[in-house]
Design a protein around this motif. Structure first.
Motif, PDB file in Angstrom:
ATOM      1  N   THR A  46       0.850  -1.146  -0.060  1.00  0.00           N
ATOM      2  CA  THR A  46      -0.024   0.051  -0.153  1.00  0.00           C
ATOM      3  C   THR A  46       0.847   1.130   0.187  1.00  0.00           C
ATOM      4  O   THR A  46       0.311   2.220  -0.765  1.00  0.00           O
ATOM      5  CB  THR A  46      -0.913  -0.093   1.325  1.00  0.00           C
ATOM      6  N   GLU A  47       1.808   1.099   0.812  1.00  0.00           N
ATOM      7  CA  GLU A  47       3.006   2.454   0.714  1.00  0.00           C
ATOM      8  C   GLU A  47       3.524   2.501  -0.676  1.00  0.00           C
ATOM      9  O   GLU A  47       3.773   3.528  -1.067  1.00  0.00           O
ATOM     10  CB  GLU A  47       4.215   2.220   1.674  1.00  0.00           C
ATOM     11  N   LEU A  48       3.998   1.101  -1.236  1.00  0.00           N
ATOM     12  CA  LEU A  48       4.498   1.406  -2.846  1.00  0.00           C
ATOM     13  C   LEU A  48       3.401   2.064  -3.726  1.00  0.00           C
ATOM     14  O   LEU A  48       3.709   2.939  -4.403  1.00  0.00           O
ATOM     15  CB  LEU A  48       4.866   0.095  -3.255  1.00  0.00           C
ATOM     16  N   ASP A  49       2.172   1.731  -3.279  1.00  0.00           N
ATOM     17  CA  ASP A  49       0.873   2.162  -4.244  1.00  0.00           C
ATOM     18  C   ASP A  49       0.882   3.609  -4.312  1.00  0.00           C
ATOM     19  O   ASP A  49       0.713   4.447  -5.018  1.00  0.00           O
ATOM     20  CB  ASP A  49      -0.155   1.471  -4.297  1.00  0.00           C
ATOM     21  N   LYS A  50       1.136   4.140  -2.974  1.00  0.00           N
ATOM     22  CA  LYS A  50       0.955   5.490  -2.707  1.00  0.00           C
ATOM     23  C   LYS A  50       2.205   6.292  -3.266  1.00  0.00           C
ATOM     24  O   LYS A  50       2.048   7.284  -3.997  1.00  0.00           O
ATOM     25  CB  LYS A  50       0.908   5.764  -1.330  1.00  0.00           C
ATOM     26  N   LEU A  51       3.296   5.706  -3.346  1.00  0.00           N
ATOM     27  CA  LEU A  51       4.509   6.393  -3.793  1.00  0.00           C
ATOM     28  C   LEU A  51       4.420   6.390  -5.321  1.00  0.00           C
ATOM     29  O   LEU A  51       4.932   7.472  -5.971  1.00  0.00           O
ATOM     30  CB  LEU A  51       5.870   5.578  -3.388  1.00  0.00           C
ATOM     31  N   GLU A  52       3.874   5.347  -5.865  1.00  0.00           N
ATOM     32  CA  GLU A  52       3.811   5.299  -7.319  1.00  0.00           C
ATOM     33  C   GLU A  52       2.911   6.350  -7.798  1.00  0.00           C
ATOM     34  O   GLU A  52       3.046   7.159  -8.968  1.00  0.00           O
ATOM     35  CB  GLU A  52       3.489   3.861  -7.612  1.00  0.00           C
ATOM     36  N   GLU A  53       1.893   6.287  -6.972  1.00  0.00           N
ATOM     37  CA  GLU A  53       0.796   7.386  -7.595  1.00  0.00           C
ATOM     38  C   GLU A  53       1.371   8.847  -7.484  1.00  0.00           C
ATOM     39  O   GLU A  53       0.969   9.812  -8.288  1.00  0.00           O
ATOM     40  CB  GLU A  53      -0.524   7.387  -6.690  1.00  0.00           C
ATOM     41  N   ALA A  54       1.993   9.032  -6.307  1.00  0.00           N
ATOM     42  CA  ALA A  54       2.786  10.389  -6.211  1.00  0.00           C
ATOM     43  C   ALA A  54       3.986  10.643  -7.383  1.00  0.00           C
ATOM     44  O   ALA A  54       3.976  11.716  -7.705  1.00  0.00           O
ATOM     45  CB  ALA A  54       3.649  10.630  -4.887  1.00  0.00           C
ATOM     46  N   ILE A  55       4.624   9.629  -7.865  1.00  0.00           N
ATOM     47  CA  ILE A  55       5.018   9.621  -8.787  1.00  0.00           C
ATOM     48  C   ILE A  55       4.657   9.877 -10.136  1.00  0.00           C
ATOM     49  O   ILE A  55       5.170  10.990 -11.085  1.00  0.00           O
ATOM     50  CB  ILE A  55       6.185   8.432  -8.872  1.00  0.00           C
ATOM     51  N   ASP A  56       3.599   9.248 -10.273  1.00  0.00           N
ATOM     52  CA  ASP A  56       2.854   9.517 -11.470  1.00  0.00           C
ATOM     53  C   ASP A  56       2.272  10.930 -11.698  1.00  0.00           C
ATOM     54  O   ASP A  56       2.316  11.732 -12.575  1.00  0.00           O
ATOM     55  CB  ASP A  56       1.668   8.739 -11.666  1.00  0.00           C
ATOM     56  N   ASN A  57       1.853  11.342 -10.373  1.00  0.00           N
ATOM     57  CA  ASN A  57       1.325  12.836 -10.412  1.00  0.00           C
ATOM     58  C   ASN A  57       2.639  14.047 -10.595  1.00  0.00           C
ATOM     59  O   ASN A  57       2.175  14.856 -11.391  1.00  0.00           O
ATOM     60  CB  ASN A  57       0.820  13.155  -9.134  1.00  0.00           C
ATOM     61  N   LEU A  58       3.691  13.650 -10.201  1.00  0.00           N
ATOM     62  CA  LEU A  58       4.708  14.495 -10.390  1.00  0.00           C
ATOM     63  C   LEU A  58       5.338  14.674 -11.849  1.00  0.00           C
ATOM     64  O   LEU A  58       5.364  15.536 -12.383  1.00  0.00           O
ATOM     65  CB  LEU A  58       5.929  14.075  -9.359  1.00  0.00           C
ATOM     66  N   GLU A  59       4.977  13.323 -12.588  1.00  0.00           N
ATOM     67  CA  GLU A  59       5.445  13.350 -13.914  1.00  0.00           C
ATOM     68  C   GLU A  59       4.418  14.001 -14.669  1.00  0.00           C
ATOM     69  O   GLU A  59       4.703  14.667 -15.615  1.00  0.00           O
ATOM     70  CB  GLU A  59       5.584  11.955 -14.330  1.00  0.00           C
ATOM     71  N   LYS A  60       3.195  13.863 -14.279  1.00  0.00           N
ATOM     72  CA  LYS A  60       2.074  14.579 -15.097  1.00  0.00           C
ATOM     73  C   LYS A  60       2.136  15.979 -14.858  1.00  0.00           C
ATOM     74  O   LYS A  60       1.813  16.503 -15.841  1.00  0.00           O
ATOM     75  CB  LYS A  60       0.692  13.859 -14.355  1.00  0.00           C
ATOM     76  N   SER A  61       2.617  16.418 -13.741  1.00  0.00           N
ATOM     77  CA  SER A  61       2.661  18.027 -13.481  1.00  0.00           C
ATOM     78  C   SER A  61       3.774  18.639 -14.561  1.00  0.00           C
ATOM     79  O   SER A  61       3.707  19.813 -14.567  1.00  0.00           O
ATOM     80  CB  SER A  61       2.738  18.344 -12.017  1.00  0.00           C
ATOM     81  N   LEU A  62       4.710  17.835 -15.108  1.00  0.00           N
ATOM     82  CA  LEU A  62       5.518  18.412 -15.856  1.00  0.00           C
ATOM     83  C   LEU A  62       5.044  18.755 -17.231  1.00  0.00           C
ATOM     84  O   LEU A  62       5.715  19.659 -18.102  1.00  0.00           O
ATOM     85  CB  LEU A  62       6.777  17.593 -16.222  1.00  0.00           C
ATOM     86  N   ASP A  63       3.842  18.311 -17.738  1.00  0.00           N
ATOM     87  CA  ASP A  63       3.179  18.653 -18.870  1.00  0.00           C
ATOM     88  C   ASP A  63       2.250  20.026 -18.798  1.00  0.00           C
ATOM     89  O   ASP A  63       1.623  20.117 -17.636  1.00  0.00           O
ATOM     90  CB  ASP A  63       2.282  17.603 -19.321  1.00  0.00           C
ATOM     91  N   PRO A  64       2.605  21.132 -19.554  1.00  0.00           N
ATOM     92  CA  PRO A  64       1.941  22.398 -19.232  1.00  0.00           C
ATOM     93  C   PRO A  64       0.456  22.077 -19.429  1.00  0.00           C
ATOM     94  O   PRO A  64      -0.119  23.021 -19.196  1.00  0.00           O
ATOM     95  CB  PRO A  64       2.845  23.237 -20.209  1.00  0.00           C
ATOM     96  N   ARG A  65       0.034  21.027 -20.323  1.00  0.00           N
ATOM     97  CA  ARG A  65      -1.483  20.959 -20.693  1.00  0.00           C
ATOM     98  C   ARG A  65      -2.177  20.555 -19.378  1.00  0.00           C
ATOM     99  O   ARG A  65      -3.402  20.443 -19.471  1.00  0.00           O
ATOM    100  CB  ARG A  65      -1.512  20.210 -22.088  1.00  0.00           C
ATOM    101  N   THR A  66      -1.538  19.969 -18.614  1.00  0.00           N
ATOM    102  CA  THR A  66      -2.373  19.425 -17.404  1.00  0.00           C
ATOM    103  C   THR A  66      -2.527  20.206 -16.297  1.00  0.00           C
ATOM    104  O   THR A  66      -2.343  21.308 -16.294  1.00  0.00           O
ATOM    105  CB  THR A  66      -1.438  18.078 -17.082  1.00  0.00           C
ATOM    106  N   ILE A  67      -3.532  19.806 -15.341  1.00  0.00           N
ATOM    107  CA  ILE A  67      -3.745  20.487 -14.186  1.00  0.00           C
ATOM    108  C   ILE A  67      -3.234  19.818 -12.835  1.00  0.00           C
ATOM    109  O   ILE A  67      -2.949  18.579 -12.636  1.00  0.00           O
ATOM    110  CB  ILE A  67      -5.387  20.886 -13.968  1.00  0.00           C
ATOM    111  N   SER A  68      -3.093  20.608 -11.824  1.00  0.00           N
ATOM    112  CA  SER A  68      -2.597  20.021 -10.481  1.00  0.00           C
ATOM    113  C   SER A  68      -3.895  19.380  -9.951  1.00  0.00           C
ATOM    114  O   SER A  68      -4.911  19.454 -10.124  1.00  0.00           O
ATOM    115  CB  SER A  68      -2.087  21.054  -9.713  1.00  0.00           C
TER     116      SER A  68
END
Length: 103
Positions: A46-68
């Motif tokens: 469960t901790e790894l799933d939370k970490l993977e979700e945070a990493i995906d959100n961080l990678e997605k935030s680098l795209d200027p067309r997305t939202i936080s």
């Protein structure tokens, strides 16, 4: 006897024997490896799933067309617009400074 060089310290009292792949506990310089792991793997997953979700959100935030994650709906492209407006304002300020210095 377990070779000391094949041990990885995970936590203060938890070690991993690399040669066997067994997770055990170490207490007072005495190594005790159990055939059953002393860690609940569901909690780790469960901790790894939370970490993977945070990493995906961080990678997605680098795209200027997305939202936080915490922004309001229908704000797609807000970073792109924000960058455009910031550069326009900076361009106007620099142009005014150049004009003032030339006069």
């Amino acid at each position: 006897m377990v070779d000391e060089t094949s041990l990885i310290k995970i936590d203060d009292n938890i070690i991993l024997d690399v040669s066997t792949g067994i997770i055990g506990s170490r207490k007072n310089n005495d190594l005790k490896t159990n055939s059953t792991p002393s860690i609940v793997f569901d909690e780790i997953n469960t901790e790894l799933d939370k970490l993977e979700e945070a990493i995906d959100n961080l990678e997605k935030s680098l795209d200027p067309r997305t939202i936080s994650n915490l922004s309001y709906p229908d704000r797609d492209g807000i970073y792109k617009m924000e960058g455009l407006l910031t550069n326009m304002v900076l361009g106007v300020i620099i142009a005014l400074l150049i004009i003032i210095l030339l006069l």
